[in-house]
Scaffold this active site. Structure first.
Site, PDB file in Angstrom:
ATOM      1  N   ARG A 131       0.856  -1.196   0.000  1.00  0.00           N
ATOM      2  CA  ARG A 131       0.000   0.000   0.000  1.00  0.00           C
ATOM      3  C   ARG A 131       0.884   1.235   0.000  1.00  0.00           C
ATOM      4  O   ARG A 131       1.661   1.445   0.935  1.00  0.00           O
ATOM      5  CB  ARG A 131      -0.904  -0.029   1.239  1.00  0.00           C
ATOM      6  CG  ARG A 131      -1.711   1.235   1.382  1.00  0.00           C
ATOM      7  CD  ARG A 131      -2.672   1.249   2.563  1.00  0.00           C
ATOM      8  NE  ARG A 131      -3.303   2.553   2.572  1.00  0.00           N
ATOM      9  CZ  ARG A 131      -3.285   3.408   3.591  1.00  0.00           C
ATOM     10  NH1 ARG A 131      -2.725   3.083   4.742  1.00  0.00           N
ATOM     11  NH2 ARG A 131      -3.842   4.588   3.474  1.00  0.00           N
TER      12      ARG A 131
ATOM     13  N   HIS B  22      -2.718  11.016   1.013  1.00  0.00           N
ATOM     14  CA  HIS B  22      -2.172  10.775   2.348  1.00  0.00           C
ATOM     15  C   HIS B  22      -1.498  12.083   2.790  1.00  0.00           C
ATOM     16  O   HIS B  22      -0.299  12.160   2.985  1.00  0.00           O
ATOM     17  CB  HIS B  22      -1.199   9.597   2.331  1.00  0.00           C
ATOM     18  CG  HIS B  22      -0.908   9.004   3.681  1.00  0.00           C
ATOM     19  ND1 HIS B  22      -1.033   7.659   3.951  1.00  0.00           N
ATOM     20  CD2 HIS B  22      -0.495   9.566   4.837  1.00  0.00           C
ATOM     21  CE1 HIS B  22      -0.679   7.425   5.212  1.00  0.00           C
ATOM     22  NE2 HIS B  22      -0.341   8.573   5.774  1.00  0.00           N
TER      23      HIS B  22
ATOM     24  N   GLU C 214      -7.150   8.605   6.588  1.00  0.00           N
ATOM     25  CA  GLU C 214      -7.385   9.246   7.887  1.00  0.00           C
ATOM     26  C   GLU C 214      -7.882  10.684   7.801  1.00  0.00           C
ATOM     27  O   GLU C 214      -7.197  11.627   8.215  1.00  0.00           O
ATOM     28  CB  GLU C 214      -6.106   9.183   8.735  1.00  0.00           C
ATOM     29  CG  GLU C 214      -5.638   7.770   9.014  1.00  0.00           C
ATOM     30  CD  GLU C 214      -4.367   7.712   9.866  1.00  0.00           C
ATOM     31  OE1 GLU C 214      -3.848   8.769  10.240  1.00  0.00           O
ATOM     32  OE2 GLU C 214      -3.912   6.592  10.143  1.00  0.00           O
TER      33      GLU C 214
ATOM     34  N   ASN D  52      -7.085   1.894  10.033  1.00  0.00           N
ATOM     35  CA  ASN D  52      -5.749   2.072  10.600  1.00  0.00           C
ATOM     36  C   ASN D  52      -5.913   1.992  12.114  1.00  0.00           C
ATOM     37  O   ASN D  52      -6.565   2.843  12.713  1.00  0.00           O
ATOM     38  CB  ASN D  52      -5.186   3.442  10.218  1.00  0.00           C
ATOM     39  CG  ASN D  52      -4.997   3.592   8.713  1.00  0.00           C
ATOM     40  OD1 ASN D  52      -5.199   2.639   7.967  1.00  0.00           O
ATOM     41  ND2 ASN D  52      -4.600   4.768   8.287  1.00  0.00           N
TER      42      ASN D  52
ATOM     43  N   TYR E 133      -4.256   1.382  15.949  1.00  0.00           N
ATOM     44  CA  TYR E 133      -3.046   1.367  16.781  1.00  0.00           C
ATOM     45  C   TYR E 133      -3.355   1.146  18.262  1.00  0.00           C
ATOM     46  O   TYR E 133      -2.684   0.401  18.936  1.00  0.00           O
ATOM     47  CB  TYR E 133      -2.287   2.692  16.631  1.00  0.00           C
ATOM     48  CG  TYR E 133      -1.676   2.845  15.253  1.00  0.00           C
ATOM     49  CD1 TYR E 133      -0.403   2.352  14.979  1.00  0.00           C
ATOM     50  CD2 TYR E 133      -2.380   3.440  14.218  1.00  0.00           C
ATOM     51  CE1 TYR E 133       0.157   2.464  13.716  1.00  0.00           C
ATOM     52  CE2 TYR E 133      -1.820   3.562  12.942  1.00  0.00           C
ATOM     53  CZ  TYR E 133      -0.558   3.071  12.704  1.00  0.00           C
ATOM     54  OH  TYR E 133      -0.004   3.176  11.452  1.00  0.00           O
TER      55      TYR E 133
ATOM     56  N   GLU F 242      -3.415  -0.081   8.179  1.00  0.00           N
ATOM     57  CA  GLU F 242      -2.212   0.246   8.958  1.00  0.00           C
ATOM     58  C   GLU F 242      -2.318  -0.397  10.338  1.00  0.00           C
ATOM     59  O   GLU F 242      -3.388  -0.410  10.933  1.00  0.00           O
ATOM     60  CB  GLU F 242      -2.051   1.756   9.200  1.00  0.00           C
ATOM     61  CG  GLU F 242      -1.662   2.550   7.997  1.00  0.00           C
ATOM     62  CD  GLU F 242      -1.449   4.041   8.328  1.00  0.00           C
ATOM     63  OE1 GLU F 242      -1.175   4.376   9.502  1.00  0.00           O
ATOM     64  OE2 GLU F 242      -1.584   4.846   7.397  1.00  0.00           O
TER      65      GLU F 242
HETATM   66  O1  IFM Z   1       2.876   7.542  10.142  1.00  0.00           O
HETATM   67  C1  IFM Z   1       1.503   7.589  10.354  1.00  0.00           C
HETATM   68  C2  IFM Z   1       0.753   7.457   9.047  1.00  0.00           C
HETATM   69  O2  IFM Z   1       1.136   8.408   8.115  1.00  0.00           O
HETATM   70  C3  IFM Z   1      -0.739   7.612   9.289  1.00  0.00           C
HETATM   71  N1  IFM Z   1      -1.172   6.726  10.340  1.00  0.00           N
HETATM   72  C4  IFM Z   1      -0.440   6.686  11.567  1.00  0.00           C
HETATM   73  C5  IFM Z   1       1.046   6.498  11.278  1.00  0.00           C
HETATM   74  C6  IFM Z   1       1.842   6.489  12.597  1.00  0.00           C
HETATM   75  O3  IFM Z   1       1.663   7.671  13.286  1.00  0.00           O
END
Ligand code: IFM
Length: 453
Positions: free
Chosen positions: A74, A118, A163, A302, A304, A358
């Site tokens: 990606r 992005h 995002e 995405n 985390y 992500e």
């Molecule tokens: O590096 C970023 C990415 O560009 C967008 N999502 C979160 C990642 C980590 O912060």
């Protein structure tokens, strides 16, 4: 059950974070060039001028992807590289770069997945009002059409935006630390949201018009994903509520998935959203909502970290103290359960197949005297998150793939080069690439389709 046999194992990057070659071959400036060259905005005064020099090293990078057995990659397209003025005449040399990259990927049997935006908005478009300019959606649609025509015969998977939530909450509100550094009030931020959503819709229409029928189109969302403090029905219901409430129970106005994804998938805002923002919400006509809610094929997430949520006395969501498995170098809590609950609850609401676009961690990685990077923390992190994802797949959630963030260490926005997220270590002085231990581990995971977890 585990991961499906056609599950896509990949890794992700973004143009401004890795490409460099900021002033080469006719690329125009983006808001991130301007921002990173503004004193005091980025840690250590870092910029993306050179980054990982991927513009020149892409062949070596694709060879490393192949060595890892990646099945998909990606990447994002730099709008100002292909349209230096944001609109109008394309820059052939910029388009050629993406041709070469895609051809190189296909030659190594790696499926390209392209993201149109992005975060690197052409500076000229920002100067004309950015996402609040009424013409922006048309410009984005034209850019999408250009790229679809150019790469659509070889790229089967597309994402319009990465995002939107971060574009707003880091780039357009007073507390933000990202480009373009706009300090808008809430109504201004909601106007940005409208511009983003309309652009997404126009992008989908443009791609559909030029791509083969088999193309898969989605967007990559990152927002509130939470997990319940227990498996009780009450705590799960409170978690569900917390993820789509406006404002959410973390006390934020502009983070809820309902704000970004309900218009896209349902063609409307929730009553709660409309009531909460009242006259501060820019009107969206029925025709505009129809544009925004063009059918898409998958939801990219995405993921985390998230909050732990329980049911309060009245059943309302309450944020509970976290007991994270640890913290990343960024000081983000490690909460693998979000990759189960986030995926499950998002799929339950929006009904679309999910792609993890992500997931990963920044770690204090160093190149050892033995020439290796022993990032055991990343292996532990990825193991726990991928196990959680497998649990979602076991429950029957259609999970299309997993794009680890990130293929290589890169420019982490306001943090410059101080946060390393990569499977591949980059020496920014020499541009030397080194596969970290986690990369070799990931190769085995891919080879076993996730059994090796
Ligand atoms: O590096 C970023 C990415 O560009 C967008 N999502 C979160 C990642 C980590 O912060």
């Amino acid at each position: 059950m585990g991961f499906s046999k056609d599950f896509l194992w990949g890794a992700a990057t973004a143009a401004y974070q890795i490409e460099g070659a900021a002033n080469e071959d006719g690329r125009g400036p983006s808001i991130w060039d301007t921002f990173s060259h503004t004193s005091g905005k980025i840690k250590n005064g870092d910029t993306g001028d050179v980054a990982c020099d991927h513009y020149h090293c892409y062949k070596e990078d694709v060879a490393l992807m192949a060595e890892l057995g990646l099945q998909a990659y990606r990447f994002s397209i730099s709008w100002p590289r292909v349209l230096p003025e944001g609109t109008g005449s394309p820059n052939e040399k910029g388009l050629d770069f993406y041709d070469r990259l895609v051809d190189e990927l296909l030659a190594k049997n790696i499926q390209p997945c392209a993201t149109l935006f992005h975060w690197d908005l052409p500076q000229v478009l920002h100067d004309k009002g950015g996402w609040r300019n009424p013409d922006i959606a048309g410009h984005f649609g034209a850019y999408a059409e250009l790229m679809g025509r150019r790469l659509g015969d070889r790229v089967p998977c597309w994402m319009t935006f990465n995002e939107m939530c971060v574009v707003i909450n880091c780039g357009h509100v007073p507390s933000g630390n990202h480009a373009p550094g706009e300090k808008l009030d809430r109504t201004g931020a909601l106007e940005v949201l409208k511009g983003l959503l309309l652009s997404h819709g126009r992008g989908v229409q443009a791609l559909r018009a030029v791509l083969p029928k088999t193309a898969q189109i989605g967007l990559a969302h990152c927002g509130v994903v939470n997990f319940p403090t227990s498996d009780s029905a009450e705590d799960i219901e409170a978690t569900r509520k917390s993820m789509f409430a406006v404002p959410d129970d973390g006390g934020s106005d502009l983070h809820s998935a309902a704000l970004y994804l309900d218009p896209v998938f349902f063609g409307k805002y929730t009553e709660e959203t409309l009531q909460y923002f009242g006259t501060g919400m820019p009107p969206v006509s029925a025709a505009e909502m129809e544009t925004i809610s063009q059918p898409i094929d998958f939801l990219g997430l995405n993921v985390y970290r998230g909050r732990c949520v329980g049911a309060g006395a009245n059943g309302e969501p309450e944020t509970r103290p976290l007991e994270p498995a640890g913290y990343t170098h960024f000081n983000w809590p490690i909460t693998p359960d979000v990759l189960y609950w986030g995926v499950k609850l998002m799929h339950e609401r929006y009904g679309k197949p999910i792609m993890i676009t992500e997931n990963g961690m920044s770690n204090d990685d160093t190149l050892n005297a033995d020439g290796k990077v022993h990032d055991v923390e990343r292996i532990e992190f990825l193991t726990s998150y991928l196990r959680a994802l497998r649990r979602a797949a076991d429950d029957g959630v259609p999970v299309l793939g997993y794009m680890q963030w990130s293929l290589m260490d890169n420019f982490e926005w306001a943090e410059g080069y101080s946060q390393r997220f990569g499977l591949i270590h980059i020496d920014y002085e020499t541009q030397q690439r080194t596969l970290k231990d986690s990369a070799l581990w990931y190769r085995d995971v891919i080879e076993s389709n996730g059994d090796h977890l």
